[in-house]
Design a protein around this motif. Structure first.
Motif, PDB file in Angstrom:
ATOM      1  N   GLY A   1     -11.322 -49.816  -8.880  1.00 36.70           N
ATOM      2  CA  GLY A   1     -11.358 -49.501 -10.301  1.00 36.70           C
ATOM      3  C   GLY A   1     -10.514 -50.463 -11.117  1.00 36.70           C
ATOM      4  O   GLY A   1     -10.953 -50.973 -12.163  1.00 36.70           O
ATOM      5  N   THR A   2      -9.291 -50.756 -10.659  1.00 32.50           N
ATOM      6  CA  THR A   2      -8.432 -51.662 -11.413  1.00 32.50           C
ATOM      7  C   THR A   2      -8.982 -53.082 -11.397  1.00 32.50           C
ATOM      8  O   THR A   2      -8.871 -53.810 -12.381  1.00 32.50           O
TER       9      THR A   2
ATOM     10  N   PRO B   1     -14.732 -39.543  -9.250  1.00 32.98           N
ATOM     11  CA  PRO B   1     -13.839 -40.390  -8.440  1.00 32.98           C
ATOM     12  C   PRO B   1     -14.367 -40.677  -7.040  1.00 32.98           C
ATOM     13  O   PRO B   1     -13.970 -41.637  -6.418  1.00 32.98           O
ATOM     14  N   ARG B   2     -15.236 -39.853  -6.517  1.00 30.85           N
ATOM     15  CA  ARG B   2     -15.770 -40.114  -5.182  1.00 30.85           C
ATOM     16  C   ARG B   2     -17.171 -40.706  -5.241  1.00 30.85           C
ATOM     17  O   ARG B   2     -17.897 -40.665  -4.246  1.00 30.85           O
TER      18      ARG B   2
ATOM     19  N   GLY C   1      -5.839 -44.833  -3.518  1.00 31.99           N
ATOM     20  CA  GLY C   1      -6.253 -45.715  -2.425  1.00 31.99           C
ATOM     21  C   GLY C   1      -7.275 -46.753  -2.834  1.00 31.99           C
ATOM     22  O   GLY C   1      -7.167 -47.378  -3.890  1.00 31.99           O
ATOM     23  N   ALA C   2      -8.271 -46.933  -1.983  1.00 30.76           N
ATOM     24  CA  ALA C   2      -9.241 -47.996  -2.167  1.00 30.76           C
ATOM     25  C   ALA C   2     -10.017 -47.846  -3.474  1.00 30.76           C
ATOM     26  O   ALA C   2     -10.343 -48.834  -4.127  1.00 30.76           O
ATOM     27  N   PHE C   3     -10.290 -46.598  -3.878  1.00 33.87           N
ATOM     28  CA  PHE C   3     -11.061 -46.387  -5.106  1.00 33.87           C
ATOM     29  C   PHE C   3     -10.290 -46.904  -6.313  1.00 33.87           C
ATOM     30  O   PHE C   3     -10.857 -47.514  -7.214  1.00 33.87           O
TER      31      PHE C   3
ATOM     32  N   GLY D   1     -19.764 -43.593  -2.997  1.00 34.34           N
ATOM     33  CA  GLY D   1     -18.497 -43.068  -2.499  1.00 34.34           C
ATOM     34  C   GLY D   1     -17.916 -43.884  -1.371  1.00 34.34           C
ATOM     35  O   GLY D   1     -17.165 -43.361  -0.565  1.00 34.34           O
ATOM     36  N   LEU D   2     -18.260 -45.156  -1.249  1.00 33.55           N
ATOM     37  CA  LEU D   2     -17.826 -46.026  -0.147  1.00 33.55           C
ATOM     38  C   LEU D   2     -18.222 -45.422   1.196  1.00 33.55           C
ATOM     39  O   LEU D   2     -17.624 -45.708   2.216  1.00 33.55           O
TER      40      LEU D   2
END
Lengths: 316, 289
Positions: free
Chosen positions: A105-106, B277-278, A99-101, B231-232
């Protein structure tokens, strides 16, 4: 589809070399958009960083041409392979993201590539690298020659992508997109297929980048240093239609031809691009290919009213 | 030397934090990664130039007018575009803000041109000595203003009904709706707060990075890095992340060379995401996107 391909192959007989060159650019964007679509549309992993792979493909063939004197065809494959290897590594690094992460990241990846191009001396920053004259096996290529080279490459890659998404691998990609849990519980190896999708998608975009380098005969961080390319590819996929190869063709053409015809009014092209993008999202969220497909079926339905098999899939 | 770079790092980081916090606020209430956040600031910087240099308003008046116009812009974006697709998947929301980004870019390039314009230094850049460190007065004021906004936000979320309603929507939209919270209004309010932060970011950054349609592009990415750090989801996390970016790029710039300033932010984003990742402080993030 076959008719479309035939049309592309006889077209240069009727148009000027200049338009052949413009269409060549369109083919390049279509290849890149198909690469992004495999990852974003079919596997559900949104990327805003494929400009990075595009740059890797372009610089691979440019550097090989400059230092090794290698011609177009090996450059094309080398660009695809290098981008594929980097895509494989990035896929492993970002395996846990979604998703948004993943999108952020990309995006970071694309900017990292851009700043590497600006700062490492071998890439010659804004000075850029000029490529030797396009040739294969000693045969020099002009605009029309390059047109055929890119058209054939594109047709080949469209056929490849088409058979890929219809194979078990393609079905595994869509299963991962629709529900990771369901896919995993039916025995689909998430890590394997996500990384595979990343690799193939990066390789296709890298090949597009290599063709781009040969088309402009010049690469510099001016073109590849920011996120515009990455964003353009994503726009092509979203406007054309996610998970649709016909959509990528429409989207790629949209992204290249709209700014071209408005190149004297660059700001106006920006505004129009934004407005069209928002209108598509508001009124045709499944993209232009879906919109045209529905129109086509509607017209066909009027012509052959009463026949019952109109509703079959005519999108291809 | 090191302490000085630390301080100027905190000064730039606190300006990135304004963008990062706005990204987090909008994301956690609307699932939207707002690509136009930087351009709200960019439009704000141009508006400030117009109010200040063309219309010759006084500093305070120009400032208030800018603040209002950016908030109106953010609210309009919500009402005209984002509200109509609020139930769509996040990629649709994300690309819609990209459309807004294109439009704002094009419109400001059309009206104000693409060349870089200088912005008057409102605060003096002469260095002042604090505890033996030389630091420019503008840096001190930037830190104070950003800190003041942080405090204001804290009080807003803690004590006002609107702030508590915003947090309620973050936690659970459906429950908030059932409790009688006007969700649509609070979402609009979220975008208004985003506009408020963007106006400050634009006006404080303009003297440093100058005014042009693309001025906020790299700042936006750094705001994302800060936001991802939390973590947004977490506002303190976003603030800490932004300060760390500011410090890291200043120290890297001081010791490795200025060209590595930009690289460091992107290396950080890839590393944070690869290993956590978070986000480092995003433990509470529950919503899957």
């Amino acid at each position: 589809m076959a008719g479309f391909f035939c049309l592309l192959l006889v077209l240069p007989l009727f148009i000027q070399g200049f338009y052949a060159s413009l269409l060549t650019m369109t083919f390049i964007y279509i290849i890149a958009a198909i690469g992004v679509n495999i990852l974003t549309g079919f596997t559900g992993l949104v990327t805003v960083g494929h400009g990075g792979f595009f740059a890797i493909g372009a610089y691979t063939t440019a550097l090989m041409g400059k230092y090794l004197g290698v011609s177009m065809l090996p450059g094309l494959f080398a660009g695809g392979i290098t981008a594929g290897v980097v895509g494989f590594l990035l896929g492993i690094i970002f395996l846990r993201l979604s998703g948004a992460f993943l999108a952020i990241g990309t995006l970071g990846f694309a900017f990292a590539i851009g700043s590497i191009l600006n700062n490492w001396s071998i890439f010659e920053g804004r000075e850029g690298i000029s490529l030797p004259h396009n040739s294969i096996a000693g045969l020099k290529f002009g605009d029309v020659g390059l047109y055929y080279f890119c058209a054939i490459t594109m047709i080949f890659l469209i056929l490849f992508a088409n058979s890929l998404i219809k194979s078990s691998v393609g079905r595994a990609f869509t299963a991962v997109r629709d529900s990771e849990r369901a896919a995993e519980s039916s025995g689909i190896n998430l890590r394997f297929y996500k990384t595979l999708s990343f690799t193939i998608s990066a390789a296709l975009t890298g090949m597009a980048g290599a063709l781009f380098a040969h088309h402009t005969n010049y690469v510099s961080s001016e073109t590849f240093g920011d996120s515009w390319l990455s964003v353009d590819f994503l726009v092509a996929v979203v406007v054309g239609g996610q998970a649709s190869l016909a959509g990528s063709i429409l989207g790629g053409a949209f992204v290249v031809l709209l700014p071209y015809y408005l190149s004297e009014y660059r700001d106006f092209a920006f505004i129009l691009k934004g407005v069209v993008l928002i209108l598509v999202l508001l009124f045709a969220p499944a993209g232009l290919s879906d919109l045209l497909g529905r129109l086509y079926r509607k017209i066909l339905g009027k012509i052959v009213r009463g026949q019952s098999d109109v509703s079959c899939n005519l999108r291809d | 030397m090191f302490a000085q770079q630390l301080m100027s790092g905190i000064a730039t980081g606190s300006l990135y934090a304004l963008t990062a916090v706005a990204i987090v606020l909008i994301f956690r209430n609307t699932r939207t990664i707002n690509l136009a956040q930087g351009d709200f600031s960019m439009v704000g910087a141009f508006m400030a130039l117009v109010f200040f240099q063309v219309l010759h308003l006084s500093l305070i008046l120009a400032f208030v007018a800018t603040l209002i116009s950016v908030i109106v812009l953010a609210v309009l974006v919500e009402l005209l575009v984002m509200r109509k697709i609020r139930n769509a998947d996040w990629l649709t929301l994300f690309t819609a803000t990209l459309g807004v980004y294109y439009i704002l870019h094009g419109v400001s390039g059309w009206i104000w041109g693409r060349d870089t314009k200088s912005f008057p230094n409102i605060f003096s850049v002469t260095p002042v000595s604090i505890g033996g460190m030389l630091i420019s007065e503008a840096h001190v004021i930037n830190i104070l203003i950003a800190g003041g906004i942080g405090l204001l936000l804290f009080l807003f979320f803690k004590y006002t009904r609107a702030g508590i309603a915003m947090r309620a929507i973050t936690d659970d939209v459906e429950a908030a709706q059932l409790m009688g919270i006007p969700v649509k209004f609070v979402v609009t309010l979220t975008w208004a707060v985003g506009g408020f932060l963007a106006a400050f970011a634009g006006m404080l950054l303009a003297p440093i990075i100058y005014v042009s349609p693309g001025m906020m592009d790299t700042v936006l990415i750094k705001g994302y890095v800060g936001a991802v750090f939390g973590g947004l989801y977490s506002i303190p996390g976003a603030i800490v992340g932004s300060l760390m970016i500011g410090i890291a790029e200043n120290i890297a710039g001081g010791y490795l060379g200025a060209q590595y300033k930009v690289t460091i932010a992107f290396v950080m984003i890839v590393l944070i995401l690869a290993f956590r990742p978070r986000g480092l402080m995003g433990g509470q993030a529950r919503r899957e996107v």
